[in-house]
Design an enzyme around this catalytic site. Sequence first.
Site, PDB file in Angstrom:
ATOM      1  N   ARG A 211       0.873  -1.188   0.000  1.00 19.43           N
ATOM      2  CA  ARG A 211       0.000   0.000   0.000  1.00 19.43           C
ATOM      3  C   ARG A 211       0.896   1.220   0.000  1.00 19.43           C
ATOM      4  O   ARG A 211       1.754   1.377   0.871  1.00 19.43           O
ATOM      5  CB  ARG A 211      -0.921   0.009   1.228  1.00 19.43           C
ATOM      6  CG  ARG A 211      -1.614   1.345   1.424  1.00 19.43           C
ATOM      7  CD  ARG A 211      -2.761   1.315   2.395  1.00 19.43           C
ATOM      8  NE  ARG A 211      -3.911   0.628   1.841  1.00 19.43           N
ATOM      9  CZ  ARG A 211      -5.136   0.722   2.323  1.00 19.43           C
ATOM     10  NH1 ARG A 211      -5.381   1.477   3.377  1.00 19.43           N
ATOM     11  NH2 ARG A 211      -6.130   0.056   1.762  1.00 19.43           N
TER      12      ARG A 211
ATOM     13  N   HIS B  72      -7.267   0.941  -6.637  1.00 21.65           N
ATOM     14  CA  HIS B  72      -7.450   0.043  -5.486  1.00 21.65           C
ATOM     15  C   HIS B  72      -8.086  -1.247  -6.010  1.00 21.65           C
ATOM     16  O   HIS B  72      -9.250  -1.547  -5.729  1.00 21.65           O
ATOM     17  CB  HIS B  72      -8.344   0.745  -4.457  1.00 21.65           C
ATOM     18  CG  HIS B  72      -8.307   0.143  -3.091  1.00 21.65           C
ATOM     19  ND1 HIS B  72      -7.493  -0.925  -2.751  1.00 21.65           N
ATOM     20  CD2 HIS B  72      -8.987   0.471  -1.956  1.00 21.65           C
ATOM     21  CE1 HIS B  72      -7.690  -1.211  -1.468  1.00 21.65           C
ATOM     22  NE2 HIS B  72      -8.584  -0.394  -0.968  1.00 21.65           N
TER      23      HIS B  72
ATOM     24  N   GLN C  94      -9.969  -3.874  -3.712  1.00 20.99           N
ATOM     25  CA  GLN C  94     -11.300  -3.451  -3.263  1.00 20.99           C
ATOM     26  C   GLN C  94     -12.320  -3.649  -4.387  1.00 20.99           C
ATOM     27  O   GLN C  94     -13.427  -4.147  -4.150  1.00 20.99           O
ATOM     28  CB  GLN C  94     -11.268  -1.981  -2.830  1.00 20.99           C
ATOM     29  CG  GLN C  94     -12.618  -1.465  -2.350  1.00 20.99           C
ATOM     30  CD  GLN C  94     -13.048  -2.050  -1.023  1.00 20.99           C
ATOM     31  OE1 GLN C  94     -12.298  -2.003  -0.056  1.00 20.99           O
ATOM     32  NE2 GLN C  94     -14.252  -2.603  -0.946  1.00 20.99           N
TER      33      GLN C  94
ATOM     34  N   ASP D 173     -17.186   7.005  -1.835  1.00 22.03           N
ATOM     35  CA  ASP D 173     -15.916   6.908  -1.090  1.00 22.03           C
ATOM     36  C   ASP D 173     -15.661   8.295  -0.486  1.00 22.03           C
ATOM     37  O   ASP D 173     -16.321   9.278  -0.859  1.00 22.03           O
ATOM     38  CB  ASP D 173     -14.782   6.492  -2.061  1.00 22.03           C
ATOM     39  CG  ASP D 173     -13.427   6.313  -1.378  1.00 22.03           C
ATOM     40  OD1 ASP D 173     -13.390   6.143  -0.142  1.00 22.03           O
ATOM     41  OD2 ASP D 173     -12.397   6.342  -2.092  1.00 22.03           O
TER      42      ASP D 173
ATOM     43  N   CYS E  74     -16.478   1.554   0.244  1.00 25.21           N
ATOM     44  CA  CYS E  74     -15.302   0.726   0.543  1.00 25.21           C
ATOM     45  C   CYS E  74     -14.912   0.803   2.013  1.00 25.21           C
ATOM     46  O   CYS E  74     -14.185  -0.067   2.497  1.00 25.21           O
ATOM     47  CB  CYS E  74     -14.137   1.141  -0.350  1.00 25.21           C
ATOM     48  SG  CYS E  74     -13.733   2.894  -0.227  1.00 25.21           S
TER      49      CYS E  74
ATOM     50  N   ARG F 171     -13.315  -8.683   0.911  1.00 28.25           N
ATOM     51  CA  ARG F 171     -11.875  -8.417   0.717  1.00 28.25           C
ATOM     52  C   ARG F 171     -11.093  -9.696   0.988  1.00 28.25           C
ATOM     53  O   ARG F 171     -10.177 -10.044   0.252  1.00 28.25           O
ATOM     54  CB  ARG F 171     -11.404  -7.303   1.674  1.00 28.25           C
ATOM     55  CG  ARG F 171     -11.990  -5.929   1.416  1.00 28.25           C
ATOM     56  CD  ARG F 171     -11.520  -5.354   0.098  1.00 28.25           C
ATOM     57  NE  ARG F 171     -10.079  -5.259   0.032  1.00 28.25           N
ATOM     58  CZ  ARG F 171      -9.348  -4.260   0.539  1.00 28.25           C
ATOM     59  NH1 ARG F 171      -9.947  -3.235   1.134  1.00 28.25           N
ATOM     60  NH2 ARG F 171      -8.040  -4.238   0.411  1.00 28.25           N
TER      61      ARG F 171
HETATM   62  N1  NVA Z   1      -9.888   6.846  -1.560  1.00 28.23           N
HETATM   63  C1  NVA Z   1      -9.551   6.352  -0.234  1.00 28.23           C
HETATM   64  C2  NVA Z   1      -9.806   4.890  -0.151  1.00 28.23           C
HETATM   65  C3  NVA Z   1      -9.592   4.290   1.216  1.00 28.23           C
HETATM   66  C4  NVA Z   1      -9.826   2.811   1.247  1.00 28.23           C
HETATM   67  C5  NVA Z   1      -8.097   6.693   0.079  1.00 28.23           C
HETATM   68  O1  NVA Z   1      -7.246   6.547  -0.815  1.00 28.23           O
HETATM   69  O2  NVA Z   1      -7.822   7.106   1.201  1.00 28.23           O
HETATM   70  N1   CP Z   2     -11.280  -0.182   2.148  1.00 32.37           N
HETATM   71  C1   CP Z   2     -10.000  -0.228   2.587  1.00 32.37           C
HETATM   72  O1   CP Z   2      -9.045  -0.413   1.829  1.00 32.37           O
HETATM   73  O2   CP Z   2      -9.881  -0.076   3.926  1.00 32.37           O
HETATM   74  P1   CP Z   2      -8.532   0.127   4.766  1.00 32.37           P
HETATM   75  O3   CP Z   2      -7.979   1.476   4.402  1.00 32.37           O
HETATM   76  O4   CP Z   2      -8.975   0.044   6.199  1.00 32.37           O
HETATM   77  O5   CP Z   2      -7.575  -0.963   4.401  1.00 32.37           O
END
Ligand code: NVA
Ligand code: CP
Length: 300
Positions: free
Chosen positions: A95, A122, A125, A217, A257, A285
């Site tokens: 990540r 992502h 997801q 989101d 998500c 997930r």
């Molecule tokens: N768009 C959000 C998704 C979190 C799962 C982010 O990147 O923070």
């Molecule tokens: N939806 C998602 O990726 O959640 P986290 O940021 O908690 O991993």
Amino acid sequence: MTRHLLHDTDLSPAEQAAILEAATGPLPQALAGKAVALIFEKPSTRTRVSFEVGVRQLGGQPVVLDATTMQLGRGETLEDTAGVLSRYVDAIVLRTGAHERLERIAAAASIPVVNALSDLSHPCQALADLLTLRRHGRTLAGFTLTYLGDGNNMAHSLLLAGATAGLHVRVATPAEFACDPQVVAAAEKVAAGTGGSVREFTDPVAASEGAGALYTDVWVSMGQEAEAAERHRPFLPYALDEEKIAVADPKALVMHCLPAHRGEEISAAAVDGPHSVVFDQAENRLHAQKAVLAWLVQQP
Ligand code: NVA
Ligand code: CP
């Protein structure tokens, strides 16, 4: 050639369908005797826990790494990190922020690399979301999903993974927060081959009309905290709320998500109401990622 899941377009329609099918049933101990490094350069709850538990359920050993406590955080290169990890583990899950970091790790690694969220996409997801639609009895080909809000990583993955599955994906964003035009073009190209479609809107109510699923989101993604003040007002009309649910299909699924901000991008009534499948998405997930990892390590 080592396969990766760096971006939704890394899976052909047939490969995506096979992974989703595998995710609906019991999976073999595909990671027996293997280890998977899970590197986090941003916070996480679902991704962290679902990958760690999923690797164990497949018989493997997860190695969870907070990047700030790795030599990576002190300037060791991504390439050297990838080369070293390739000698210890059998896959890397990362990540990160800039998507290019995933590409650099993958280029230098001799093992599969999985995108656990980047600023661009992502894909894990989106696979879980498609699995959620399937497990709620929806046929993916021809299904209409409307995404409301920021044209961010989540919107990009829904466009690309949705197009791959033959969905009609509608995305409603303020004009100044639209999706990356290159991603939209790529999704259009994929959709042309699957019978799906991609359509951008600025009117959130028009985009929601008759939709089989409404998805949103956060308005402030990880790394955008400094822009929080200006990332509020333009999005207010795009909140997933009763107004949008009223014009969608009567059986529409409400999706997010997570993490969610009740009263901002989604109303409390929507996220906690009868249409909501947000916890199914979170559960899926686990199943989707196990199928991805099992598939990746079995590639020739
Ligand atoms: N768009 C959000 C998704 C979190 C799962 C982010 O990147 O923070
Ligand atoms: N939806 C998602 O990726 O959640 P986290 O940021 O908690 O991993």
